[in-house]
Scaffold this motif. Structure first.
Motif, PDB file in Angstrom:
ATOM      1  N   LEU A 158       0.830  -1.207   0.000  1.00 13.59           N
ATOM      2  CA  LEU A 158       0.000   0.000   0.000  1.00 13.59           C
ATOM      3  C   LEU A 158       0.864   1.256   0.000  1.00 13.59           C
ATOM      4  O   LEU A 158       0.509   2.266  -0.620  1.00 13.59           O
ATOM      5  CB  LEU A 158      -0.919  -0.012   1.223  1.00 13.59           C
ATOM      6  CG  LEU A 158      -2.096  -0.983   1.169  1.00 13.59           C
ATOM      7  CD1 LEU A 158      -2.790  -1.060   2.516  1.00 13.59           C
ATOM      8  CD2 LEU A 158      -3.084  -0.585   0.086  1.00 13.59           C
ATOM      9  N   ASP A 159       1.993   1.192   0.691  1.00 13.19           N
ATOM     10  CA  ASP A 159       2.900   2.346   0.702  1.00 13.19           C
ATOM     11  C   ASP A 159       3.416   2.658  -0.694  1.00 13.19           C
ATOM     12  O   ASP A 159       3.652   3.825  -1.038  1.00 13.19           O
ATOM     13  CB  ASP A 159       4.066   2.088   1.650  1.00 13.19           C
ATOM     14  CG  ASP A 159       3.643   2.095   3.114  1.00 13.19           C
ATOM     15  OD1 ASP A 159       2.570   2.661   3.415  1.00 13.19           O
ATOM     16  OD2 ASP A 159       4.372   1.527   3.953  1.00 13.19           O
ATOM     17  N   VAL A 160       3.589   1.628  -1.522  1.00 10.58           N
ATOM     18  CA  VAL A 160       4.005   1.848  -2.914  1.00 10.58           C
ATOM     19  C   VAL A 160       2.917   2.608  -3.668  1.00 10.58           C
ATOM     20  O   VAL A 160       3.204   3.540  -4.430  1.00 10.58           O
ATOM     21  CB  VAL A 160       4.314   0.502  -3.606  1.00 10.58           C
ATOM     22  CG1 VAL A 160       4.567   0.712  -5.098  1.00 10.58           C
ATOM     23  CG2 VAL A 160       5.526  -0.160  -2.967  1.00 10.58           C
ATOM     24  N   GLN A 161       1.656   2.223  -3.434  1.00  8.67           N
ATOM     25  CA  GLN A 161       0.555   2.918  -4.106  1.00  8.67           C
ATOM     26  C   GLN A 161       0.451   4.372  -3.648  1.00  8.67           C
ATOM     27  O   GLN A 161       0.148   5.269  -4.437  1.00  8.67           O
ATOM     28  CB  GLN A 161      -0.754   2.179  -3.830  1.00  8.67           C
ATOM     29  CG  GLN A 161      -0.800   0.770  -4.409  1.00  8.67           C
ATOM     30  CD  GLN A 161      -2.137   0.094  -4.139  1.00  8.67           C
ATOM     31  OE1 GLN A 161      -3.172   0.742  -4.122  1.00  8.67           O
ATOM     32  NE2 GLN A 161      -2.099  -1.219  -3.919  1.00  8.67           N
ATOM     33  N   VAL A 162       0.701   4.603  -2.362  1.00 10.24           N
ATOM     34  CA  VAL A 162       0.678   5.977  -1.844  1.00 10.24           C
ATOM     35  C   VAL A 162       1.775   6.799  -2.500  1.00 10.24           C
ATOM     36  O   VAL A 162       1.553   7.950  -2.934  1.00 10.24           O
ATOM     37  CB  VAL A 162       0.849   5.974  -0.310  1.00 10.24           C
ATOM     38  CG1 VAL A 162       1.016   7.402   0.210  1.00 10.24           C
ATOM     39  CG2 VAL A 162      -0.357   5.323   0.361  1.00 10.24           C
ATOM     40  N   ALA A 163       2.972   6.228  -2.608  1.00  7.28           N
ATOM     41  CA  ALA A 163       4.083   6.947  -3.238  1.00  7.28           C
ATOM     42  C   ALA A 163       3.812   7.179  -4.722  1.00  7.28           C
ATOM     43  O   ALA A 163       4.186   8.211  -5.277  1.00  7.28           O
ATOM     44  CB  ALA A 163       5.377   6.159  -3.041  1.00  7.28           C
ATOM     45  N   ARG A 164       3.144   6.233  -5.374  1.00  3.39           N
ATOM     46  CA  ARG A 164       2.830   6.378  -6.797  1.00  3.39           C
ATOM     47  C   ARG A 164       1.849   7.528  -7.023  1.00  3.39           C
ATOM     48  O   ARG A 164       1.935   8.255  -8.025  1.00  3.39           O
ATOM     49  CB  ARG A 164       2.243   5.067  -7.318  1.00  3.39           C
ATOM     50  CG  ARG A 164       1.919   5.059  -8.798  1.00  3.39           C
ATOM     51  CD  ARG A 164       1.230   3.748  -9.189  1.00  3.39           C
ATOM     52  NE  ARG A 164       0.903   3.734 -10.599  1.00  3.39           N
ATOM     53  CZ  ARG A 164       1.694   3.312 -11.570  1.00  3.39           C
ATOM     54  NH1 ARG A 164       2.913   2.871 -11.262  1.00  3.39           N
ATOM     55  NH2 ARG A 164       1.325   3.326 -12.829  1.00  3.39           N
ATOM     56  N   ALA A 165       0.899   7.691  -6.094  1.00  2.00           N
ATOM     57  CA  ALA A 165      -0.119   8.732  -6.255  1.00  2.00           C
ATOM     58  C   ALA A 165       0.475  10.135  -6.200  1.00  2.00           C
ATOM     59  O   ALA A 165      -0.157  11.087  -6.656  1.00  2.00           O
ATOM     60  CB  ALA A 165      -1.190   8.575  -5.169  1.00  2.00           C
ATOM     61  N   ASN A 166       1.687  10.272  -5.663  1.00  2.00           N
ATOM     62  CA  ASN A 166       2.315  11.596  -5.612  1.00  2.00           C
ATOM     63  C   ASN A 166       2.673  12.134  -6.992  1.00  2.00           C
ATOM     64  O   ASN A 166       2.942  13.326  -7.146  1.00  2.00           O
ATOM     65  CB  ASN A 166       3.570  11.545  -4.739  1.00  2.00           C
ATOM     66  CG  ASN A 166       3.234  11.395  -3.267  1.00  2.00           C
ATOM     67  OD1 ASN A 166       2.218  11.895  -2.801  1.00  2.00           O
ATOM     68  ND2 ASN A 166       4.078  10.686  -2.542  1.00  2.00           N
ATOM     69  N   PHE A 167       2.695  11.266  -8.016  1.00  2.00           N
ATOM     70  CA  PHE A 167       2.980  11.717  -9.370  1.00  2.00           C
ATOM     71  C   PHE A 167       1.760  12.407  -9.993  1.00  2.00           C
ATOM     72  O   PHE A 167       1.904  13.132 -10.968  1.00  2.00           O
ATOM     73  CB  PHE A 167       3.394  10.532 -10.251  1.00  2.00           C
ATOM     74  CG  PHE A 167       4.774  10.014  -9.948  1.00  2.00           C
ATOM     75  CD1 PHE A 167       5.892  10.609 -10.505  1.00  2.00           C
ATOM     76  CD2 PHE A 167       4.959   8.939  -9.093  1.00  2.00           C
ATOM     77  CE1 PHE A 167       7.159  10.131 -10.240  1.00  2.00           C
ATOM     78  CE2 PHE A 167       6.215   8.448  -8.823  1.00  2.00           C
ATOM     79  CZ  PHE A 167       7.330   9.047  -9.396  1.00  2.00           C
ATOM     80  N   TYR A 168       0.587  12.153  -9.464  1.00  2.00           N
ATOM     81  CA  TYR A 168      -0.641  12.678 -10.041  1.00  2.00           C
ATOM     82  C   TYR A 168      -1.019  14.010  -9.393  1.00  2.00           C
ATOM     83  O   TYR A 168      -0.565  14.326  -8.285  1.00  2.00           O
ATOM     84  CB  TYR A 168      -1.782  11.686  -9.867  1.00  2.00           C
ATOM     85  CG  TYR A 168      -1.554  10.369 -10.547  1.00  2.00           C
ATOM     86  CD1 TYR A 168      -1.479  10.273 -11.940  1.00  2.00           C
ATOM     87  CD2 TYR A 168      -1.409   9.196  -9.807  1.00  2.00           C
ATOM     88  CE1 TYR A 168      -1.265   9.066 -12.571  1.00  2.00           C
ATOM     89  CE2 TYR A 168      -1.196   7.983 -10.431  1.00  2.00           C
ATOM     90  CZ  TYR A 168      -1.123   7.923 -11.812  1.00  2.00           C
ATOM     91  OH  TYR A 168      -0.901   6.724 -12.429  1.00  2.00           O
ATOM     92  N   PRO A 169      -1.879  14.786 -10.040  1.00  2.00           N
ATOM     93  CA  PRO A 169      -2.304  16.064  -9.452  1.00  2.00           C
ATOM     94  C   PRO A 169      -3.117  15.846  -8.184  1.00  2.00           C
ATOM     95  O   PRO A 169      -3.805  14.832  -8.035  1.00  2.00           O
ATOM     96  CB  PRO A 169      -3.167  16.697 -10.549  1.00  2.00           C
ATOM     97  CG  PRO A 169      -2.857  15.952 -11.793  1.00  2.00           C
ATOM     98  CD  PRO A 169      -2.451  14.588 -11.393  1.00  2.00           C
ATOM     99  N   SER A 170      -3.010  16.789  -7.280  1.00  2.00           N
ATOM    100  CA  SER A 170      -3.858  16.774  -6.087  1.00  2.00           C
ATOM    101  C   SER A 170      -4.888  17.889  -6.222  1.00  2.00           C
ATOM    102  O   SER A 170      -4.587  18.976  -6.730  1.00  2.00           O
ATOM    103  CB  SER A 170      -3.012  16.984  -4.825  1.00  2.00           C
ATOM    104  OG  SER A 170      -2.330  18.216  -4.880  1.00  2.00           O
ATOM    105  N   PHE A 171      -6.109  17.590  -5.807  1.00  2.00           N
ATOM    106  CA  PHE A 171      -7.229  18.531  -5.950  1.00  2.00           C
ATOM    107  C   PHE A 171      -7.709  18.945  -4.565  1.00  2.00           C
ATOM    108  O   PHE A 171      -7.872  18.095  -3.682  1.00  2.00           O
ATOM    109  CB  PHE A 171      -8.379  17.886  -6.727  1.00  2.00           C
ATOM    110  CG  PHE A 171      -7.976  17.412  -8.099  1.00  2.00           C
ATOM    111  CD1 PHE A 171      -7.971  18.281  -9.177  1.00  2.00           C
ATOM    112  CD2 PHE A 171      -7.587  16.093  -8.294  1.00  2.00           C
ATOM    113  CE1 PHE A 171      -7.598  17.845 -10.425  1.00  2.00           C
ATOM    114  CE2 PHE A 171      -7.210  15.647  -9.547  1.00  2.00           C
ATOM    115  CZ  PHE A 171      -7.208  16.535 -10.624  1.00  2.00           C
ATOM    116  N   ARG A 172      -7.935  20.245  -4.402  1.00  2.00           N
ATOM    117  CA  ARG A 172      -8.355  20.747  -3.107  1.00  2.00           C
ATOM    118  C   ARG A 172      -9.480  21.765  -3.280  1.00  2.00           C
ATOM    119  O   ARG A 172      -9.418  22.617  -4.173  1.00  2.00           O
ATOM    120  CB  ARG A 172      -7.180  21.390  -2.369  1.00  2.00           C
ATOM    121  CG  ARG A 172      -7.516  21.942  -0.986  1.00  2.00           C
ATOM    122  CD  ARG A 172      -6.296  22.507  -0.318  1.00  2.00           C
ATOM    123  NE  ARG A 172      -5.332  21.470  -0.038  1.00  2.00           N
ATOM    124  CZ  ARG A 172      -5.336  20.716   1.071  1.00  2.00           C
ATOM    125  NH1 ARG A 172      -6.281  20.889   1.974  1.00  2.00           N
ATOM    126  NH2 ARG A 172      -4.420  19.802   1.243  1.00  2.00           N
TER     127      ARG A 172
END
Length: 470
Positions: free
Chosen positions: A306-320
């Motif tokens: 799961l930590d790999v998936q969390v680190a992978r998501a950092n490549f994508y845009p974040s929406f706020r």
């Protein structure tokens, strides 16, 4: 508006295509179908430790350790820390709402643009206040949209790590029960050795008196008396070494029980009378469910994925999304008037574009940790299986060794009487008597040591199969 959507899709596509491709490893859970015995699902690991260890004094020591052992209590606090981490991760993907208030007064320097305006106000006071104030009160909220499940995966990872910590605590319990039981049997063995040595001291004192009488009758020389006396002193000296070992073993138990030095209550039953029952080991696949360290490694592996998936998501845009509502005015008496109402609502998207080295490094490290966790999981399974096989072999070999050594002790005990009678009748010299006494003493002590190894093997096979924590 259409241009904005196109730009957003371009950002997502650009950031996604730059994610490094990494090598993954699938863990291997396979174990042999059985140990070195017939396949049988009956397993002593399913027994509660109170059923497996029946000595009430040993049970009392284990109970004391489960309450007072510092290492175990530290593990319980670490469980609470991981539980709090779940709460923190859960809050990250929920909206943040805060209330704020502000009171400020500002005087601008004269030789500035705002200062010129202020000078104009001084000349015409009806245009506004001389000093500009800022008074605010409102509620503000922000919410990061978990589009890529980064925050939820982080929470799942925290939950799995929490359960992994619980398994770590169970593994400490299993090892602690085994350590206390082994030390308790060591203490009984030392008591038995002390008893044997004291019995031999009395035997050798009688033999010394007999030799002195033989010397008075001019049947032996002073050399024989000296040799028997030296043998007695050697045996008496063994008491002090054994006594020191008793003190250290008692304090080992006291330390595990979380208490200062004191006498350890124990049974006075002969070690040789404690039975070693037949061991039911079950099948190797049961280790995957029974051993806390295997389950801990399995959970750690799941969390690392799961930590790999969390680190992978950092490549994508974040929406706020952010919003706020409140009142503001330059005079506190105007703050809560309808005309002072303000509100805002905004949405933003942020994506890494240039210099993503930090994100790439974090992603690669997360993947490497996942591979390490897979190897550790396999290593623990392999170690557990080999450990069980080794302890099974120990039980069988020490059983045969104990039976053989018992016969040796019986023969040497008979030889003591025979050698004494032959010595009195001058059919044997004193050297034969001395050697027989020493061999008998050594063999009786070795018998106790062999029995201790048997009992320790009984303890260790229970621990190796994953018993004790439940």
């Amino acid at each position: 508006m259409k241009f904005k959507y196109i730009l957003l899709l371009a950002i997502v596509g650009f950031t996604a295509c730059k994610i490094p491709t990494l090598i993954t490893k699938k863990e291997d859970k396979t174990v042999p179908a059985y140990y070195n015995a017939d396949q049988d699902s009956a397993n002593i690991a399913s027994l509660k430790w109170r059923q497996y260890f029946t000595d009430p004094l040993l049970i009392s020591l284990i109970d004391s350790a489960l309450k007072n052992n510092q290492e175990l209590n530290i593990a319980l606090r670490e469980i609470e820390i991981d539980k709090n981490e779940i709460q923190a991760r859960h809050g990250e993907y929920l909206p943040f709402v805060s209330i704020s208030g502000l009171a400020a007064l500002e005087k601008t320097g004269r030789y500035t643009f705002d200062g010129i305006s202020e000078e104009d106000l001084n000349a015409n006071p009806e245009k506004g206040p001389k000093h500009i104030g800022d008074f605010r009160a409102g509620v503000y909220a922000s919410w990061e949209l978990d589009v890529w499940k980064k925050l939820r995966n982080a929470k799942k990872s925290a939950v799995i790590k929490y359960f992994s910590t619980i398994e770590g605590r169970n593994f400490i319990v299993t090892n602690m029960i085994a350590e206390i039981s082994s030390a308790y049997y060591e203490l009984l063995a030392l008591d038995n050795m002390m008893s044997i040595v004291q019995q031999n001291i009395e035997l050798q004192k009688n033999a010394l008196q007999m030799v002195k009488l033989e010397k008075d009758a001019a049947k032996v020389s002073q050399l024989a008396v000296n040799r028997f006396n030296a043998q007695l002193l050697h045996t008496q000296n063994l008491q002090y070494e054994i006594q020191q070992q008793i003190v250290e073993t008692e304090n080992k138990i006291n330390f595990l029980a979380g208490r200062f030095s004191q006498h350890v209550a124990r049974t006075n039953t002969s070690l040789n009378d404690i039975p070693v029952e037949m061991v039911q080991t079950g099948i190797p696949t049961q280790l995957l469910l029974n051993r806390p360290d295997i389950r801990q490694a399995e959970l750690a592996l799941a969390a690392s994925k799961l930590d790999v998936q969390v680190a992978r998501a950092n490549f994508y845009p974040s929406f706020r999304l952010s919003a706020g509502s409140g009142f503001t005015a330059f005079n506190p008496s105007f703050v809560f008037r309808p005309a002072s109402l303000l509100y805002s609502f905004a949405g933003d998207a942020v994506a890494p574009l240039i210099n993503k080295n930090g994100i790439k490094a974090a992603y690669k490290n997360a993947n490497e940790k996942q591979i390490i966790s897979a190897y550790q999981y396999e290593r623990i399974i392999l170690s557990a299986f080999i450990e069980v096989v080794n302890h099974l072999s120990l039980i069988n070999n020490y059983k045969n060794s104990y039976e053989t050594k018992s016969k040796e002790v019986e023969i040497l005990n008979q030889s003591i009487d025979i050698s004494n009678k032959l010595f009195i009748s001058t059919k044997a010299d004193y050297i034969e008597v001395l050697l027989t006494q020493r061999e008998a003493l050594d063999s009786r002590i070795e018998l106790i040591e062999t029995k201790l190894k048997q009992l320790k093997a009984k303890v260790n096979i229970y621990r190796a199969l994953g018993g004790g924590w439940n």
